[in-house]
Scaffold this motif. Structure first.
Motif, mmCIF file in Angstrom:
data_model
loop_
_atom_site.group_PDB
_atom_site.id
_atom_site.type_symbol
_atom_site.label_atom_id
_atom_site.label_comp_id
_atom_site.label_asym_id
_atom_site.label_seq_id
_atom_site.Cartn_x
_atom_site.Cartn_y
_atom_site.Cartn_z
ATOM 1 N N ILE A 189 -0.767 14.438 -2.022
ATOM 2 C CA ILE A 189 -2.025 13.642 -1.832
ATOM 3 C C ILE A 189 -1.842 12.515 -2.713
ATOM 4 O O ILE A 189 -1.906 12.739 -3.799
ATOM 5 C CB ILE A 189 -3.206 14.539 -2.009
ATOM 6 C CG1 ILE A 189 -3.218 15.671 -1.216
ATOM 7 C CG2 ILE A 189 -4.620 13.498 -1.604
ATOM 8 C CD1 ILE A 189 -4.513 16.607 -1.454
ATOM 9 N N GLU A 190 -1.976 11.401 -2.215
ATOM 10 C CA GLU A 190 -1.670 10.054 -2.939
ATOM 11 C C GLU A 190 -2.563 9.007 -2.592
ATOM 12 O O GLU A 190 -2.781 8.642 -1.347
ATOM 13 C CB GLU A 190 -0.328 9.538 -2.572
ATOM 14 C CG GLU A 190 0.212 8.361 -3.195
ATOM 15 C CD GLU A 190 1.561 7.821 -2.884
ATOM 16 O OE1 GLU A 190 2.306 8.193 -1.872
ATOM 17 O OE2 GLU A 190 2.044 7.020 -3.666
ATOM 18 N N ASP A 191 -3.111 8.404 -3.546
ATOM 19 C CA ASP A 191 -3.800 7.015 -3.369
ATOM 20 C C ASP A 191 -3.568 6.102 -4.349
ATOM 21 O O ASP A 191 -2.850 6.368 -5.327
ATOM 22 C CB ASP A 191 -5.418 7.503 -3.759
ATOM 23 C CG ASP A 191 -5.947 8.208 -2.510
ATOM 24 O OD1 ASP A 191 -6.251 7.614 -1.516
ATOM 25 O OD2 ASP A 191 -6.513 9.427 -2.706
ATOM 26 N N VAL A 211 -2.100 1.891 -9.961
ATOM 27 C CA VAL A 211 -1.137 2.884 -10.208
ATOM 28 C C VAL A 211 -1.430 3.713 -9.047
ATOM 29 O O VAL A 211 -2.510 3.648 -8.213
ATOM 30 C CB VAL A 211 -1.228 3.763 -11.402
ATOM 31 C CG1 VAL A 211 -1.277 2.893 -12.708
ATOM 32 C CG2 VAL A 211 -2.838 4.444 -11.236
ATOM 33 N N THR A 212 -0.396 4.649 -8.498
ATOM 34 C CA THR A 212 -0.566 5.526 -7.668
ATOM 35 C C THR A 212 -0.736 6.776 -8.300
ATOM 36 O O THR A 212 -0.288 7.260 -9.524
ATOM 37 C CB THR A 212 0.654 5.974 -6.761
ATOM 38 O OG1 THR A 212 1.529 6.431 -7.495
ATOM 39 C CG2 THR A 212 0.924 4.576 -5.949
ATOM 40 N N ILE A 213 -1.625 7.681 -7.669
ATOM 41 C CA ILE A 213 -1.916 9.259 -8.363
ATOM 42 C C ILE A 213 -1.355 10.021 -7.157
ATOM 43 O O ILE A 213 -2.196 10.043 -5.940
ATOM 44 C CB ILE A 213 -3.193 9.461 -8.547
ATOM 45 C CG1 ILE A 213 -3.575 8.391 -9.814
ATOM 46 C CG2 ILE A 213 -3.515 10.976 -9.097
ATOM 47 C CD1 ILE A 213 -3.125 8.486 -11.166
ATOM 48 N N GLU A 214 -0.476 11.024 -7.369
ATOM 49 C CA GLU A 214 0.130 11.784 -6.274
ATOM 50 C C GLU A 214 0.663 12.676 -6.476
ATOM 51 O O GLU A 214 1.908 13.046 -6.406
ATOM 52 C CB GLU A 214 1.376 10.621 -5.385
ATOM 53 C CG GLU A 214 2.214 9.953 -6.326
ATOM 54 C CD GLU A 214 3.264 9.141 -5.422
ATOM 55 O OE1 GLU A 214 3.896 9.615 -4.962
ATOM 56 O OE2 GLU A 214 3.612 7.990 -5.970
ATOM 57 N N PRO A 215 -0.169 13.786 -7.061
ATOM 58 C CA PRO A 215 0.698 15.190 -7.347
ATOM 59 C C PRO A 215 0.950 15.949 -5.881
ATOM 60 O O PRO A 215 0.526 15.349 -4.887
ATOM 61 C CB PRO A 215 -0.520 15.949 -8.132
ATOM 62 C CG PRO A 215 -1.697 15.260 -7.420
ATOM 63 C CD PRO A 215 -1.527 13.822 -7.176
ATOM 64 N N GLY A 222 2.995 9.423 -10.443
ATOM 65 C CA GLY A 222 2.731 8.077 -9.804
ATOM 66 C C GLY A 222 3.678 6.870 -10.336
ATOM 67 O O GLY A 222 4.551 7.139 -11.232
ATOM 68 N N HIS A 223 3.210 5.828 -9.928
ATOM 69 C CA HIS A 223 3.888 4.439 -10.453
ATOM 70 C C HIS A 223 3.131 3.360 -10.417
ATOM 71 O O HIS A 223 2.087 3.532 -9.812
ATOM 72 C CB HIS A 223 5.289 4.151 -9.592
ATOM 73 C CG HIS A 223 4.741 4.328 -8.342
ATOM 74 N ND1 HIS A 223 4.424 3.579 -7.517
ATOM 75 C CD2 HIS A 223 5.069 5.613 -7.352
ATOM 76 C CE1 HIS A 223 4.267 3.903 -6.174
ATOM 77 N NE2 HIS A 223 4.508 5.141 -6.043
ATOM 78 N N VAL A 224 3.359 2.296 -11.037
ATOM 79 C CA VAL A 224 2.300 0.990 -10.820
ATOM 80 C C VAL A 224 2.742 0.460 -9.423
ATOM 81 O O VAL A 224 3.983 0.659 -9.041
ATOM 82 C CB VAL A 224 2.800 -0.072 -11.889
ATOM 83 C CG1 VAL A 224 2.069 0.133 -13.219
ATOM 84 C CG2 VAL A 224 4.159 -0.229 -12.197
ATOM 85 N N GLY A 241 0.913 -1.008 0.210
ATOM 86 C CA GLY A 241 -0.022 -0.010 -0.089
ATOM 87 C C GLY A 241 0.908 1.294 -0.196
ATOM 88 O O GLY A 241 1.971 1.237 0.444
ATOM 89 N N ASP A 242 0.452 2.169 -0.619
ATOM 90 C CA ASP A 242 1.325 3.536 -0.416
ATOM 91 C C ASP A 242 0.407 4.868 -0.677
ATOM 92 O O ASP A 242 -0.184 5.004 -1.671
ATOM 93 C CB ASP A 242 2.053 3.447 -2.014
ATOM 94 C CG ASP A 242 3.256 4.678 -2.175
ATOM 95 O OD1 ASP A 242 3.105 5.360 -1.282
ATOM 96 O OD2 ASP A 242 3.627 4.647 -3.440
ATOM 97 N N VAL A 243 0.127 5.388 0.478
ATOM 98 C CA VAL A 243 -0.699 6.620 0.507
ATOM 99 C C VAL A 243 0.164 7.582 1.187
ATOM 100 O O VAL A 243 0.766 7.755 2.241
ATOM 101 C CB VAL A 243 -2.038 6.124 1.672
ATOM 102 C CG1 VAL A 243 -2.794 7.339 2.049
ATOM 103 C CG2 VAL A 243 -2.922 5.188 0.783
#
Ligand SMILES: [Mn+2]
Ligand SMILES: [Mn+2]
Lengths: 477, 477
Positions: B440-442, B395-399, B349-351, B266-268
């Motif tokens: 902010i990353e999900d 994927v993560t979305i983390e701007p 982000g990344h896979v 997990g990566d938040v």
């Protein structure tokens, strides 16, 4: 900590380096590497980096890919230059000038110059030690034209490297004031973890809940654990590193958890009843282990041979097992046959310092005095320390009582002789079925007068332990 | 976990192995190693062992010194035989028969037979992958007569090994039901950590207190962290791994923490006000980053190029900075010049899968579609993922928005052109001095219809975040 200056005065590291130089003599310079971080699963995702303990001892610097050269009066720290990209990803970090002052070295050089420096000086004028990990060892070895035996399979060093190992052992065995300050910090955090663990325990939780409660105060102090925590209702599994059992009413919980304070270790074990009340059989065995531990601690003073303390602690266990009818016979004879080793299977303890088993990267060279070697008898063969104690040493005292099914199975090789002649009374033992494993461990400093228990603030009297269990607000399932 | 059977049905691992064999063709067998534990400071004191991710994917087995051979229809697991001493130190552990059933392999063989097996079969009939750590890589290489480039410096594989890499990438990029189950478990624990972190935060604590509060629920679930946690009031230090700053009234706290659930990540990241109330400037920037993240998530669906999502997220940031008067000019032109990259410096982000940056042990081979390579422009060059999305990818979305002093210093190389022509209004920027860093990353699953945010339960609307901060009973200094 990931990258940092020493947290103690430069003078303490300087003094250690001068003491090393004087022990090593002027013929050779000592070169000690800091090591490299190791990836968990890909290069950017690393395990928390921890410098080599010898390097930490001599510099206090928390840096990768560095080496300290101690050459008579002169100290040179080799390290990587600052990477401009670091400012973006890692923020401002201390530079060479700060490390020069913080470590008190005469000169800082680029680690890239080390290989040329070694060539120029002649590799055979440098004494060094193999890193504990094979990657670094391989790199060091190829640079220096050496091969070292792998740690863990016995340590075979060149004469020069052996002299360096012995000099480091001589220094690190006797803790100086700076070392003691760090050990006391580790002990304080370790005590706090055990208090939190007792308070958080209630039947219905999992072992992992208690482990999490214990490691939280260590992390909160910005420390890490000094070794993989053992937190288990199966105390008889000596190296248990799973945490998934449910904590049941009537279980004993054994927790062997210690903090790492800037590289210095704490190492404490406590055993407590999950429901806050020892059963009569649990209490009997707990008091026996405690009596053994207290007897051992009472013996500690300069000049005493640690192996004798181990045997005295075992003798208390043997006598107690006779008193409970579990063992039959004369205690001297039982000790000779190692009968107490069926239940107290490991050694009484070990030296503690930067490493929780201090300097075990050098095999038994640190733990065993020259000329002494491991015994072959089961139990005694696991003893990690056989030196005469000196003021300034720190050791653990950690007797235990375990019922290990594989060892005690009827017909097992180890118990057969004791079953055959009726020494072992299995009916008497069966009454203690609710005692799977107990260990009580403290970290103890040898002083001129005797000893000082560094971790004395972690409760171990049965009433004190019972009073604490389950008292945390969050101790719910 | 230290040694264990798969936690999921054997069929899922069998299906993966058959899919691998069919992708790889019948010419060569695939051989994937599990790796070895690495010492912290001496051989008995190891970092928590984590098997290689490719091995975990194919077997689910948590074992050292093992290898899985996938040879057309046949699967052979090579592993060490049980050590009788394990019964004493480690208790009863699963044996070969249980691993055979649990992993669903046809045969188990002693790992000691692997070298002979490789010789007999012909090393060139085996495709394999370099381990991420140099020790294991060196051992594998010498056994197979190969040399591999070091990870992190680009990955150069033989044709056969490259085919295996591509087959593994093809499989692992698209998560199957078992993978998703594990990712959801990791996401749930990760969310819990962030809830605990927000609740525990109050001015006066140290960053390490908040980190400890966040990692506790992860440990309590018998999981570990998937990477070194970032918990800092200096969010502008992108890879901050120190935790010793005091949390002050008025600070933003940035926490990038994720759980590892049986090897799955997990990566938040969340950013919250230490005192429970965003200042007006903090709220403005927070809402801008959130708008960027929500716009990016809204774009996710099969067929969309991830790089375009990155650019769209950057465009929202650019427009917002224009609206605040920090940047001047036409947004298309600003984007072309990479002006938003001064503040949103990293990739979107990344896979994510078994590895938090999934398969980064293979360099950009997993993240970049064949034929695509990294851009040279600052900002875009840090993008880790440039593939067209497919259903089943995660994927993560983390701007983010950061004020990195080294980057933004007047006269710095990067800002000079924007200062010179008045694009950057430093007076307008100065109003946001209390916003050092926000991210902010999900974790988001691509579905046939669009996407599903796996970590949606971690609050991110400003009011929801504010309502949670400081609510824990123990949130005192
Ligand atoms: Mn110990
Ligand atoms: Mn991420």
């Amino acid at each position: 900590m990931s990258h940092g200056l020493p947290s103690q005065p430069a003078e303490s590291f300087k003094a250690r380096r001068r003491a090393l130089a004087s022990r090593l003599g002027s013929e050779r310079a000592a070169l000690v590497f800091s090591g490299v971080a190791r990836p968990r699963n890909y290069p950017d995702n690393i395990y928390p980096f921890r410098p080599d303990s010898h390097f930490l001892y001599l510099t206090g610097a928390w840096i990768e890919r560095a080496a300290i050269l101690v050459d008579g009066d002169k100290d040179v720290l080799f390290m990587p230059p600052a990477d401009p990209g670091d400012l973006i990803w890692h923020g401002p970090t201390p530079g060479w000038a700060e490390f020069k002052a913080g470590c008190g070295v005469d000169e800082i050089r680029d680690i890239a110059e080390l290989e040329g420096y070694v060539r120029e000086r002649g590799a055979n004028t440098l004494a060094t030690l193999p890193a504990c990990d094979a990657v670094t060892r391989y790199g060091q070895g190829s640079m220096l034209g050496r091969s070292w035996a792998a740690p863990g399979t016995g340590v075979d060093l060149d004469a020069a490297d052996g002299a360096l190992a012995d000099a480091m052992i001589g220094l690190r065995l006797i803790h100086d004031a700076s070392a003691l300050e760090m050990l006391r910090g580790a002990a304080a955090a370790t005590v706090e973890a055990h208090l939190a663990g007792m308070a958080a325990t209630r039947p219905g939780l999992r072992e992992s809940d208690v482990r999490a409660a214990m490691e939280r105060p260590i992390l909160a102090r910005d420390m890490s654990t000094a070794y993989g925590s053992i937190v288990t209702v199966h105390g008889e599994i000596l190296h248990s590193h799973s945490y998934d059992h449910r904590v049941e009413d009537g279980d004993l919980l054994l927790a062997d958890v210690g903090a790492d304070n800037g590289g210095w270790a704490g190492d404490v074990t406590r055993t407590w009843p999950a429901n806050g009340k020892f059963s009569p059989t649990q209490r009997t065995m707990y008091e026996l282990v405690l009596a053994s531990q207290e007897a051992a601690i009472a013996m500690l003073r300069p000049g005493v041979r640690y192996r004798d303390v181990h045997l005295a602690a075992g003798r208390v266990i043997a006598q107690g097992l006779v008193d409970e009818g579990i063992l039959r016979g004369d205690v001297d004879n039982l000790m000779e046959r190692g009968a107490q080793g069926l239940f107290f299977v490991h050694g009484l303890g070990h030296v503690i310092g930067l490493d929780v088993h201090d300097m075990e990267d050098l095999g038994d060279r640190a733990g065993y005095a020259p000329g002494r070697t491991r015994a072959s008898q089961f139990g005694l063969c696991f003893l990690r320390l056989d030196r005469d104690l000196e003021a300034g040493m720190a050791v653990t005292i950690e007797p235990g009582f375990y019922q290990i099914p594989a060892l005690l199975a009827e017909g097992s090789e180890l118990t057969a002789p004791f079953d055959a002649d009726g020494t072992l009374d299995r009916a008497a033992l069966a009454k203690f079925a609710d005692v799977r494993g107990i260990r009580i461990e403290d970290d103890v400093l040898i002083t001129a007068e005797g000893s000082e228990v560094l971790t004395a603030a972690a409760p171990k009297q049965p009433e004190a332990v019972e009073a604490l269990v389950g008292t945390a607000a969050g101790a719910s399932a």
